[in-house]
Design a protein around this motif. Sequence first.
Motif, PDB file in Angstrom:
ATOM      1  N   ASP A 106      76.129 167.102  14.553  1.00 58.40           N
ATOM      2  CA  ASP A 106      77.502 167.193  14.421  1.00 58.40           C
ATOM      3  C   ASP A 106      78.224 166.613  15.497  1.00 58.40           C
ATOM      4  OD1 ASP A 106      76.704 168.993  16.233  1.00 58.40           O
ATOM      5  OD2 ASP A 106      77.623 170.708  15.611  1.00 58.40           O
ATOM      6  N   GLY A 107      77.799 166.121  16.442  1.00 59.29           N
ATOM      7  CA  GLY A 107      78.768 165.667  17.541  1.00 59.29           C
ATOM      8  C   GLY A 107      79.842 166.542  18.223  1.00 59.29           C
ATOM      9  N   THR A 108      79.491 167.696  18.168  1.00 59.67           N
ATOM     10  CA  THR A 108      80.585 168.528  18.792  1.00 59.67           C
ATOM     11  C   THR A 108      80.625 168.401  20.321  1.00 59.67           C
ATOM     12  OG1 THR A 108      78.861 170.382  18.899  1.00 59.67           O
ATOM     13  CG2 THR A 108      80.003 170.133  17.009  1.00 59.67           C
ATOM     14  N   SER A 109      79.536 168.197  21.083  1.00 62.04           N
ATOM     15  CA  SER A 109      79.713 168.182  22.568  1.00 62.04           C
ATOM     16  C   SER A 109      80.344 166.841  22.980  1.00 62.04           C
ATOM     17  CB  SER A 109      78.152 167.873  23.028  1.00 62.04           C
ATOM     18  OG  SER A 109      78.312 167.989  24.675  1.00 62.04           O
ATOM     19  N   ARG A 110      81.467 167.228  24.044  1.00 60.20           N
ATOM     20  CA  ARG A 110      82.080 165.768  24.329  1.00 60.20           C
ATOM     21  C   ARG A 110      81.562 165.513  25.864  1.00 60.20           C
ATOM     22  NH1 ARG A 110      88.161 167.171  25.178  1.00 60.20           N
ATOM     23  NH2 ARG A 110      87.647 168.407  23.327  1.00 60.20           N
ATOM     24  N   ASN A 111      80.617 166.124  26.563  1.00 60.70           N
ATOM     25  CA  ASN A 111      80.221 166.015  27.874  1.00 60.70           C
ATOM     26  C   ASN A 111      78.605 165.608  27.631  1.00 60.70           C
ATOM     27  OD1 ASN A 111      82.367 167.095  28.818  1.00 60.70           O
ATOM     28  ND2 ASN A 111      81.379 168.618  30.070  1.00 60.70           N
ATOM     29  N   ILE A 112      78.673 164.032  27.735  1.00 61.51           N
ATOM     30  CA  ILE A 112      77.250 163.474  27.555  1.00 61.51           C
ATOM     31  C   ILE A 112      76.926 162.673  28.776  1.00 61.51           C
ATOM     32  CG2 ILE A 112      78.299 161.725  26.187  1.00 61.51           C
ATOM     33  CD1 ILE A 112      75.898 161.678  24.406  1.00 61.51           C
ATOM     34  N   ILE A 113      77.969 162.163  29.365  1.00 61.70           N
ATOM     35  CA  ILE A 113      77.763 161.021  30.620  1.00 61.70           C
ATOM     36  C   ILE A 113      77.057 161.745  31.750  1.00 61.70           C
ATOM     37  CG2 ILE A 113      78.793 159.644  32.421  1.00 61.70           C
ATOM     38  CD1 ILE A 113      79.022 158.788  29.501  1.00 61.70           C
ATOM     39  N   GLY A 114      75.833 161.383  32.164  1.00 62.04           N
ATOM     40  CA  GLY A 114      75.015 161.992  33.488  1.00 62.04           C
ATOM     41  C   GLY A 114      74.259 160.764  33.716  1.00 62.04           C
ATOM     42  N   SER A 115      73.399 161.208  34.787  1.00 62.95           N
ATOM     43  CA  SER A 115      72.302 160.467  35.480  1.00 62.95           C
ATOM     44  C   SER A 115      71.110 161.195  35.349  1.00 62.95           C
ATOM     45  CB  SER A 115      72.766 160.155  36.995  1.00 62.95           C
ATOM     46  OG  SER A 115      73.768 159.245  36.878  1.00 62.95           O
ATOM     47  N   VAL A 116      70.080 160.493  35.415  1.00 64.91           N
ATOM     48  CA  VAL A 116      68.588 160.935  35.280  1.00 64.91           C
ATOM     49  C   VAL A 116      67.925 160.023  36.392  1.00 64.91           C
ATOM     50  CG1 VAL A 116      67.598 159.380  33.375  1.00 64.91           C
ATOM     51  CG2 VAL A 116      66.526 161.556  34.084  1.00 64.91           C
ATOM     52  N   ILE A 117      67.279 160.799  37.184  1.00 66.23           N
ATOM     53  CA  ILE A 117      66.287 159.873  38.372  1.00 66.23           C
ATOM     54  C   ILE A 117      64.969 160.013  37.751  1.00 66.23           C
ATOM     55  CG2 ILE A 117      65.781 159.904  40.613  1.00 66.23           C
ATOM     56  CD1 ILE A 117      68.051 161.556  41.311  1.00 66.23           C
ATOM     57  N   LEU A 118      64.458 158.765  37.353  1.00 68.05           N
ATOM     58  CA  LEU A 118      63.138 158.489  36.725  1.00 68.05           C
ATOM     59  C   LEU A 118      62.282 158.166  37.770  1.00 68.05           C
ATOM     60  CD1 LEU A 118      64.085 157.129  33.272  1.00 68.05           C
ATOM     61  CD2 LEU A 118      63.525 159.312  33.799  1.00 68.05           C
ATOM     62  N   ILE A 178      64.858 150.108  33.805  1.00 73.81           N
ATOM     63  CA  ILE A 178      63.630 150.711  33.366  1.00 73.81           C
ATOM     64  C   ILE A 178      62.581 149.876  33.587  1.00 73.81           C
ATOM     65  CG2 ILE A 178      62.668 151.544  31.244  1.00 73.81           C
ATOM     66  CD1 ILE A 178      64.866 153.230  32.403  1.00 73.81           C
ATOM     67  N   TYR A 179      62.602 148.612  33.164  1.00 78.11           N
ATOM     68  CA  TYR A 179      61.629 147.473  33.222  1.00 78.11           C
ATOM     69  C   TYR A 179      60.909 147.183  34.694  1.00 78.11           C
ATOM     70  CZ  TYR A 179      63.214 146.303  28.762  1.00 78.11           C
ATOM     71  OH  TYR A 179      63.517 146.475  27.160  1.00 78.11           O
ATOM     72  N   LEU A 180      61.760 147.306  35.718  1.00 82.73           N
ATOM     73  CA  LEU A 180      61.581 147.330  37.077  1.00 82.73           C
ATOM     74  C   LEU A 180      60.656 148.511  37.443  1.00 82.73           C
ATOM     75  CD1 LEU A 180      64.825 146.092  38.880  1.00 82.73           C
ATOM     76  CD2 LEU A 180      62.606 144.650  38.560  1.00 82.73           C
ATOM     77  N   LEU A 181      61.111 149.461  36.987  1.00 83.37           N
ATOM     78  CA  LEU A 181      60.456 150.665  37.171  1.00 83.37           C
ATOM     79  C   LEU A 181      59.018 150.807  36.567  1.00 83.37           C
ATOM     80  CD1 LEU A 181      60.219 153.574  38.493  1.00 83.37           C
ATOM     81  CD2 LEU A 181      61.131 154.301  36.728  1.00 83.37           C
ATOM     82  N   ARG A 182      58.905 150.250  35.333  1.00 84.72           N
ATOM     83  CA  ARG A 182      57.706 150.225  34.612  1.00 84.72           C
ATOM     84  C   ARG A 182      56.720 149.136  35.346  1.00 84.72           C
ATOM     85  NH1 ARG A 182      58.130 146.863  29.152  1.00 84.72           N
ATOM     86  NH2 ARG A 182      58.343 145.186  30.980  1.00 84.72           N
ATOM     87  N   LEU A 195      69.614 156.895  28.312  1.00 84.14           N
ATOM     88  CA  LEU A 195      69.267 155.415  28.250  1.00 84.14           C
ATOM     89  C   LEU A 195      67.780 155.384  27.858  1.00 84.14           C
ATOM     90  CD1 LEU A 195      69.625 152.559  28.551  1.00 84.14           C
ATOM     91  CD2 LEU A 195      68.927 153.000  31.196  1.00 84.14           C
ATOM     92  N   LEU A 196      66.755 156.216  28.393  1.00 79.60           N
ATOM     93  CA  LEU A 196      65.454 156.433  28.064  1.00 79.60           C
ATOM     94  C   LEU A 196      65.296 156.537  26.647  1.00 79.60           C
ATOM     95  CD1 LEU A 196      62.578 156.322  29.478  1.00 79.60           C
ATOM     96  CD2 LEU A 196      62.833 158.753  29.342  1.00 79.60           C
ATOM     97  N   GLU A 197      65.923 157.682  26.143  1.00 78.27           N
ATOM     98  CA  GLU A 197      65.693 157.645  24.763  1.00 78.27           C
ATOM     99  C   GLU A 197      66.217 156.908  23.764  1.00 78.27           C
ATOM    100  OE1 GLU A 197      65.661 161.706  27.364  1.00 78.27           O
ATOM    101  OE2 GLU A 197      67.230 159.873  27.062  1.00 78.27           O
ATOM    102  N   GLY A 203      62.312 150.919  20.281  1.00 78.81           N
ATOM    103  CA  GLY A 203      60.958 150.324  20.344  1.00 78.81           C
ATOM    104  C   GLY A 203      60.976 149.744  21.660  1.00 78.81           C
ATOM    105  N   LEU A 204      61.649 149.477  22.431  1.00 74.70           N
ATOM    106  CA  LEU A 204      61.414 148.992  23.761  1.00 74.70           C
ATOM    107  C   LEU A 204      60.382 149.430  24.830  1.00 74.70           C
ATOM    108  CD1 LEU A 204      65.382 148.007  24.198  1.00 74.70           C
ATOM    109  CD2 LEU A 204      63.474 146.814  23.096  1.00 74.70           C
ATOM    110  N   ILE A 205      60.323 150.713  25.047  1.00 70.88           N
ATOM    111  CA  ILE A 205      59.631 151.350  25.687  1.00 70.88           C
ATOM    112  C   ILE A 205      58.850 152.598  25.272  1.00 70.88           C
ATOM    113  CG2 ILE A 205      60.848 150.699  27.860  1.00 70.88           C
ATOM    114  CD1 ILE A 205      62.047 153.309  28.044  1.00 70.88           C
ATOM    115  N   HIS A 206      57.918 153.244  26.098  1.00 69.29           N
ATOM    116  CA  HIS A 206      57.522 154.550  25.678  1.00 69.29           C
ATOM    117  C   HIS A 206      58.016 155.548  26.767  1.00 69.29           C
ATOM    118  CE1 HIS A 206      54.707 152.795  22.804  1.00 69.29           C
ATOM    119  NE2 HIS A 206      54.203 151.774  23.630  1.00 69.29           N
ATOM    120  N   ALA A 207      58.545 156.489  26.241  1.00 72.61           N
ATOM    121  CA  ALA A 207      59.290 157.440  26.911  1.00 72.61           C
ATOM    122  C   ALA A 207      58.211 158.226  27.817  1.00 72.61           C
ATOM    123  CB  ALA A 207      60.089 158.416  26.296  1.00 72.61           C
ATOM    124  N   ARG A 208      57.067 158.469  27.393  1.00 73.22           N
ATOM    125  CA  ARG A 208      55.856 159.144  27.937  1.00 73.22           C
ATOM    126  C   ARG A 208      55.498 158.539  29.563  1.00 73.22           C
ATOM    127  NH1 ARG A 208      53.504 156.824  23.571  1.00 73.22           N
ATOM    128  NH2 ARG A 208      51.776 154.980  24.028  1.00 73.22           N
TER     129      ARG A 208
END
Length: 586
Positions: A106-118, A178-182, A195-197, A203-208
């Motif tokens: 439904d796109g109800t959330s307006r807060n979506i910007i964040g960072s993930v440390i992978l 992501i590619y550098l980390l891979r 970004l990961l999802e 079909g660019l990477i495997h999140a697992r």
Amino acid sequence: MYFRVLAIMLFGCISAAHARDWTIGVLALRGDAQAQTHWQPLVDNLNQQLPEQYFQLLPLDLHAMKSAVAQNRIDFLLTNPAQYVQIDSHFPLRWLVSLRSSHEPDGTSRNIIGSVILVRADSDIHSPQGLMGKRVGAVSPEAFGGYLLGYKALRDAGLQPEQDFKLHFSGFPVDALIYLLRDRAISAAIVPTCLLEDMQAEGLIHARDFRPLLAKPPTIPCLTSTELYPNWSFAALSHVPDELADNVTRILLSPSDNQPLLWGAPSSTSQVETLLRSVNQHPQQPYFWQQIADWAQQHRLLIAAIALILLLLGANHIWVAFLVRRRSRQLEQLHQQLRAKENALEQAQRLSILGEMASGFAHELNQPLSAIQHYADGCAIRLQREQADHALLPILAQISQQAQRGADTIANLRLWAGKSPAHERATISQPLHELLKHLWQLLGAEQHQPPCQLHTEIDPQIVLHLPPTLPDQVLSNLITNSLQAGARQLWFSAHQQAGWAILTLQDDAGGLTPEQLSQPFAPFRSTKSEGLGLGLVICQRLITSQGGNLTLRNEIAATGNRGLCVTLMLPLTPSKELTFVTDSST
């Protein structure tokens, strides 16, 4: 019909003349091609809804977007709220609408910007402290989701990214991290949330193959290591006409099949501004103090060490200053004591010299005084043989008497100097009131200016045992001091108390100063221009030599004026040690 077609063509030419190209700058987070593909439906919808206008897309990175706004090369912009705050502080913008989440049905959330440390799923790093000394990738030092949010999360975990690990900024597109980390080129990556999802969906990477180093419970179906902040927004620059801005806003807020993105009212920037201030990136923070704050944050251990050193140095300085001050006081006290001893030694030397001089004077004057007395007595004997009532006989008697008085005074000087008389001295009997009357006349007190009146109260039973002329010397000296001080009334009393004769002399001449009373018998100190400062010293020593005491104090006289009170205490029974003194009834 011809005129109708001509009118339509003319209207079209006029409309085309008023049409204008409008450029929409968009932050190309994942590169120009992806930005063009993702946002082109938005541009197509605007061109379809506003056929008289023409909109085009311009993908930009962070620095290029700031430059394009400054040069008016774009009219609208699509970016994250952090960049909006940074640009708006220099170039006023109008925030038209904000995106809703594209990861919820439904796109109800307006807060979506964040960072993930992978990190890689097989990495041996399981806590932020494991990044110490490792290579960590990010987009840019100014990237909101690509660095700043992750930086705050790591700092809150107790790390200093600029010091504790090696930062590698890859720039756009963010997919490269992501590619550098891979490929194990970096040990960890700070990337935007979702970004990961998105890359797995494409079909660019495997999140697992990856896992988050810091994980927070998400409100959207994406991994995140930080709090979430408002989504991207659509803004118009100040030169865009209000009518066009209103039309664009109305179109974006109106759902349609041609607009897959869901827009809403503009989001508040207060949460973002608070975050920027906490990481010293807010544009309103003074640059100089921002640098100082950054440096202090990065070198807090060094600052703590310097502060500790300064504290120790300050404490050491205070301690040394205290020791120096205490030692200075001790040296000053020793100096004063040494000075006092030097003064005392000097006075003792002067008194010793004076005593030797007095003894020498007494020895030299005794013979002429004895000759004067013998000549006077011999003349009196011869005149008495010739004429028993000769007129010169009383005068010769006075001469003999004064010569004897001089001899007794010299004997007292030898006594003051510590020299005992070689033989026992004769005494005379004279009541105290007669002695005072004699001294009063001798000193000319009645003719003194100002005139002075004497009051006496004497116990007739008092018998003193003193050498001849000693009371004359003491009392005449004390009376003279009072007269010279300006006394107008003088009270003399004498009474017995517990084996002591107490003689008191009180005047109304103002008394002595506290400094004079503190050392009343210090020699060679006189307030008189011609005085030697020895009068009270001689009196005190003569009285002390007879086992008595002399004290001084200021008291209020009977007239109400302040004056000096002198008290003489003399023993009624002579001391056995004073064998050179005979009984004397005075």
